[in-house]
Structure formats: structure tokens, C-alpha cells
Motif scaffolding. Structure first.
Motif, PDB file in Angstrom:
ATOM      1  N   TYR A  27     -10.923 -22.396   2.314  1.00  0.00           N
ATOM      2  CA  TYR A  27     -12.268 -22.038   1.825  1.00  0.00           C
ATOM      3  C   TYR A  27     -12.247 -20.626   1.231  1.00  0.00           C
ATOM      4  O   TYR A  27     -12.787 -20.379   0.155  1.00  0.00           O
ATOM      5  CB  TYR A  27     -13.268 -22.134   2.981  1.00  0.00           C
ATOM      6  CG  TYR A  27     -14.555 -21.368   2.779  1.00  0.00           C
ATOM      7  CD1 TYR A  27     -15.565 -21.855   1.941  1.00  0.00           C
ATOM      8  CD2 TYR A  27     -14.774 -20.156   3.424  1.00  0.00           C
ATOM      9  CE1 TYR A  27     -16.745 -21.154   1.756  1.00  0.00           C
ATOM     10  CE2 TYR A  27     -15.955 -19.451   3.250  1.00  0.00           C
ATOM     11  CZ  TYR A  27     -16.941 -19.946   2.416  1.00  0.00           C
ATOM     12  OH  TYR A  27     -18.104 -19.246   2.226  1.00  0.00           O
ATOM     13  N   SER A  29      -9.720 -18.982  -0.003  1.00  0.00           N
ATOM     14  CA  SER A  29      -8.981 -18.962  -1.272  1.00  0.00           C
ATOM     15  C   SER A  29      -9.857 -19.484  -2.407  1.00  0.00           C
ATOM     16  O   SER A  29      -9.875 -18.916  -3.497  1.00  0.00           O
ATOM     17  CB  SER A  29      -7.700 -19.792  -1.139  1.00  0.00           C
ATOM     18  OG  SER A  29      -6.814 -19.149  -0.250  1.00  0.00           O
ATOM     19  N   SER A  30     -10.618 -20.545  -2.138  1.00  0.00           N
ATOM     20  CA  SER A  30     -11.504 -21.093  -3.174  1.00  0.00           C
ATOM     21  C   SER A  30     -12.656 -20.127  -3.477  1.00  0.00           C
ATOM     22  O   SER A  30     -13.181 -20.121  -4.588  1.00  0.00           O
ATOM     23  CB  SER A  30     -12.135 -22.411  -2.719  1.00  0.00           C
ATOM     24  OG  SER A  30     -11.160 -23.295  -2.303  1.00  0.00           O
ATOM     25  N   ARG A  31     -13.033 -19.347  -2.483  1.00  0.00           N
ATOM     26  CA  ARG A  31     -14.192 -18.459  -2.648  1.00  0.00           C
ATOM     27  C   ARG A  31     -13.826 -17.091  -3.231  1.00  0.00           C
ATOM     28  O   ARG A  31     -14.717 -16.293  -3.574  1.00  0.00           O
ATOM     29  CB  ARG A  31     -14.847 -18.269  -1.265  1.00  0.00           C
ATOM     30  CG  ARG A  31     -16.182 -17.576  -1.307  1.00  0.00           C
ATOM     31  CD  ARG A  31     -16.764 -17.372   0.085  1.00  0.00           C
ATOM     32  NE  ARG A  31     -17.841 -16.397   0.079  1.00  0.00           N
ATOM     33  CZ  ARG A  31     -18.305 -15.788   1.161  1.00  0.00           C
ATOM     34  NH1 ARG A  31     -17.801 -16.061   2.354  1.00  0.00           N
ATOM     35  NH2 ARG A  31     -19.290 -14.912   1.065  1.00  0.00           N
ATOM     36  N   SER A 102      -4.659 -15.537   2.673  1.00  0.00           N
ATOM     37  CA  SER A 102      -5.009 -16.006   1.336  1.00  0.00           C
ATOM     38  C   SER A 102      -4.471 -15.089   0.244  1.00  0.00           C
ATOM     39  O   SER A 102      -4.921 -13.949   0.084  1.00  0.00           O
ATOM     40  CB  SER A 102      -6.540 -16.111   1.205  1.00  0.00           C
ATOM     41  OG  SER A 102      -6.883 -16.305  -0.149  1.00  0.00           O
ATOM     42  N   GLU A 104      -5.044 -15.504  -2.805  1.00  0.00           N
ATOM     43  CA  GLU A 104      -6.135 -15.349  -3.780  1.00  0.00           C
ATOM     44  C   GLU A 104      -7.047 -14.186  -3.391  1.00  0.00           C
ATOM     45  O   GLU A 104      -7.507 -13.429  -4.252  1.00  0.00           O
ATOM     46  CB  GLU A 104      -6.949 -16.642  -3.885  1.00  0.00           C
ATOM     47  CG  GLU A 104      -6.216 -17.792  -4.554  1.00  0.00           C
ATOM     48  CD  GLU A 104      -5.272 -18.548  -3.618  1.00  0.00           C
ATOM     49  OE1 GLU A 104      -5.049 -18.084  -2.472  1.00  0.00           O
ATOM     50  OE2 GLU A 104      -4.726 -19.578  -4.047  1.00  0.00           O
ATOM     51  N   SER A 196     -19.460 -23.664  -6.883  1.00  0.00           N
ATOM     52  CA  SER A 196     -19.094 -24.913  -7.571  1.00  0.00           C
ATOM     53  C   SER A 196     -19.868 -26.115  -7.031  1.00  0.00           C
ATOM     54  O   SER A 196     -19.844 -27.186  -7.620  1.00  0.00           O
ATOM     55  CB  SER A 196     -17.603 -25.185  -7.373  1.00  0.00           C
ATOM     56  OG  SER A 196     -17.361 -25.400  -5.982  1.00  0.00           O
TER      57      SER A 196
END
Ligand SMILES: C[S@@+](CC[C@H](N)C(=O)[O-])C[C@H]1O[C@@H](n2cnc3c(N)ncnc32)[C@H](O)[C@@H]1O
Length: 240
Positions: A27, A29-31, A102, A104, A196
Motif C-alpha cells: 500500500y 509503495s502504491s501511495r 518501500s 518507492e 486511484s
């Protein structure tokens, strides 16, 4: 152990699975790209002048506490993410080690490339080190530690700290459950929405000062836990 008054008693809480911990990390990493909107009160987190003013005022009081804590020498920051607090630690540390799962999130950390800063991408629930530190900092991390892992987390912090070393942490008070990215909260987990439209389950515990103090004491750390007002809980500790 008593849970915070806004959460069910510990005995009613399901332990968090490895899959849920993996989902929590994924989550973040996606955020990563949108993460700073939360701290900077941008987009859906902009809740108007008065709420924003309170946020930055309380954040400022936590920052003052950080500034007055002895955080020099060899410093370890756990789960530093995009570096909101790393930027205040790097100028004071002789050496700073950043450990986050993460890539990211770490890629957005402004101090990650500095010569005296070392970064490690690692899972904090299994990470180990033989190094010892003068200070350990974790910001908006402890609420993501499952209750059944709280004692062992503090035990690790106690092991990694040199005698006389400092601890600083900050996290959310339970009002954070009303933030716009929260879709649901059950037991020690929360469902979070991303810009998203995707959603993910993460761990979110609002520990009481007593629970944190107890876990810290068992690890040989004297921890004083305070509140900034309505939004943040923070603590300053020293290893005996
Ligand atoms: C709420 S953010 C806090 C970031 C930063 N400390 C701050 O104050 O903004 C939580 C951080 O924990 C990291 N994280 C989540 N699960 C992890 C795990 N199992 N191991 C290491 N880091 C993890 C995420 O990548 C993210 O950077």
C-alpha cells in the motif's frame, strides 16, 4: 494491557497475518507519489483554514520536541518514508541509517543520497543489525505495528540503542480514523483508499501511553508519552 478507549480490548483483536503486513507495505509503495499530500494537507486532506492551522500548529509543537531531544551521533530512523522527519535528522546526525521496506517511498526521501546517510530497503518485522545507535526515531510507524508484535518491536529498539541513547516517536491520535482516505476500521486494521480508487487493508493501532510505556520499560527504555493537543501522540525516551 488495555487498548486505547477507541479500540476494542486486546483479547477481541485478531492477530495480523503475514499477508496483511505484506499488503500494508505494498500500500505504501502504491501511495508513495501522493503520500506527502497527507502531511502537507493538500487535495482531499485540505480540510479548511481552521483545521489546517491546527494541524500545522500541533505538528510544529512536535517538531519543537524533536528539536529539543538529543538526536546526534549515530542515528537510526525506522520507516522514514518520504523523509518528512529525515530532513530534520540528517543535519544533526554524524551518520544516519534509514530503513524502510518501500523503495518507492525511499526514492522520494530528500536525504537518501547524502554522503553520511545509508539507506536499507528491508522488512522491519524481520530486519536485524549488529550496529548500535545513539538515537532511534520512528514517525507514524508504531501505529502500524500489530499489538502482538509491540513488545518485540520495543525489545529490538532497546537492543539497537546504546546505553543512554535517545528514542523519539510521533504518531496519530484516534481522530485520524476520520481522515478522508479511511474507508473502514475494524479491530487493529483499517481500509485505506488511494487516489486511484484502489483500496488496501493496513494495520492501525492507537496505543495508549500506558501500553507504549510498558513495552518500552520492558526493553529498558524510560519513555515519556505526550499529546500535541488533538492530533498527535509523541514520545521521548532514554535507554537506561
Ligand atoms: C505512515 S508511513 C510513515 C513515513 C514517515 N516516517 C513519515 O513520518 O511520514 C509508514 C512507512 O512504513 C513503511 N513500511 C510499511 N511496512 C513496512 C515494513 N514491513 N518494513 C519496513 N517498512 C515498512 C512504509 O513504506 C512507509 O514508508
Amino acid at each position: 494491557m488495555t487498548a486505547h478507549s477507541d479500540q476494542p480490548g486486546t483479547e477481541e483483536l485478531e492477530p495480523v497475518s503475514e499477508e496483511q503486513l505484506a499488503q500494508q507495505l505494498a500500500y505504501y509503495s502504491s501511495r508513495a507519489e501522493e503520500y506527502d499530500d497527507w502531511w502537507l494537507r493538500r487535495g482531499s486532506f485540505d480540510r479548511g483554514d481552521s483545521a489546517n492551522e491546527r494541524w500545522f500548529r500541533e505538528a510544529g509543537s512536535v517538531r519543537s520536541a524533536l528539536d529539543s531531544t538529543d538526536l546526534g551521533g549515530d542515528v537510526l530512523e525506522l520507516a522514514p518514508g518520504t523523509g518528512t522527519w529525515s530532513i530534520h535528522l540528517a543535519p544533526r546526525a554524524r551518520r544516519l541509517v534509514l530503513v524502510d521496506g518501500s523503495a518507492e517511498m525511499l526514492a522520494r526521501n530528500p536525504v537518501a543520497g547524502l554522503e553520511h546517510v545509508r539507506t536499507e530497503i528491508a522488512d522491519l518485522f524481520t530486519w536485524e543489525t549488529a550496529q548500535r545507535f545513539d538515537a532511534i526515531v520512528f514517525t507514524f510507524w508504531i501505529s502500524h505495528v500489530p499489538r502482538e508484535r509491540l513488545t518485540s518491536f520495543f525489545a529490538s529498539v532497546g537492543t539497537w540503542l546504546r546505553t543512554g541513547g535517545s528514542v523519539f516517536f510521533v504518531d496519530d491520535l484516534p481522530v485520524a480514523a476520520t481522515e478522508p482516505h479511511v474507508a473502514a476500521a475494524t479491530g487493529q486494521t483499517m481500509v485505506r483508499r488511494l487516489d486511484s480508487g484502489a483500496s488496501a487493508t493496513i494495520v492501525k493501532n492507537f496505543y495508549s501511553a500506558d501500553e507504549l510505556g510498558e513495552a518500552a520499560t520492558a526493553a529498558g527504555i524510560e519513555l515519556e508519552v505526550r499529546e500535541s493537543g488533538t492530533l498527535f501522540q509523541y514520545g521521548i525516551g532514554r535507554k537506561r
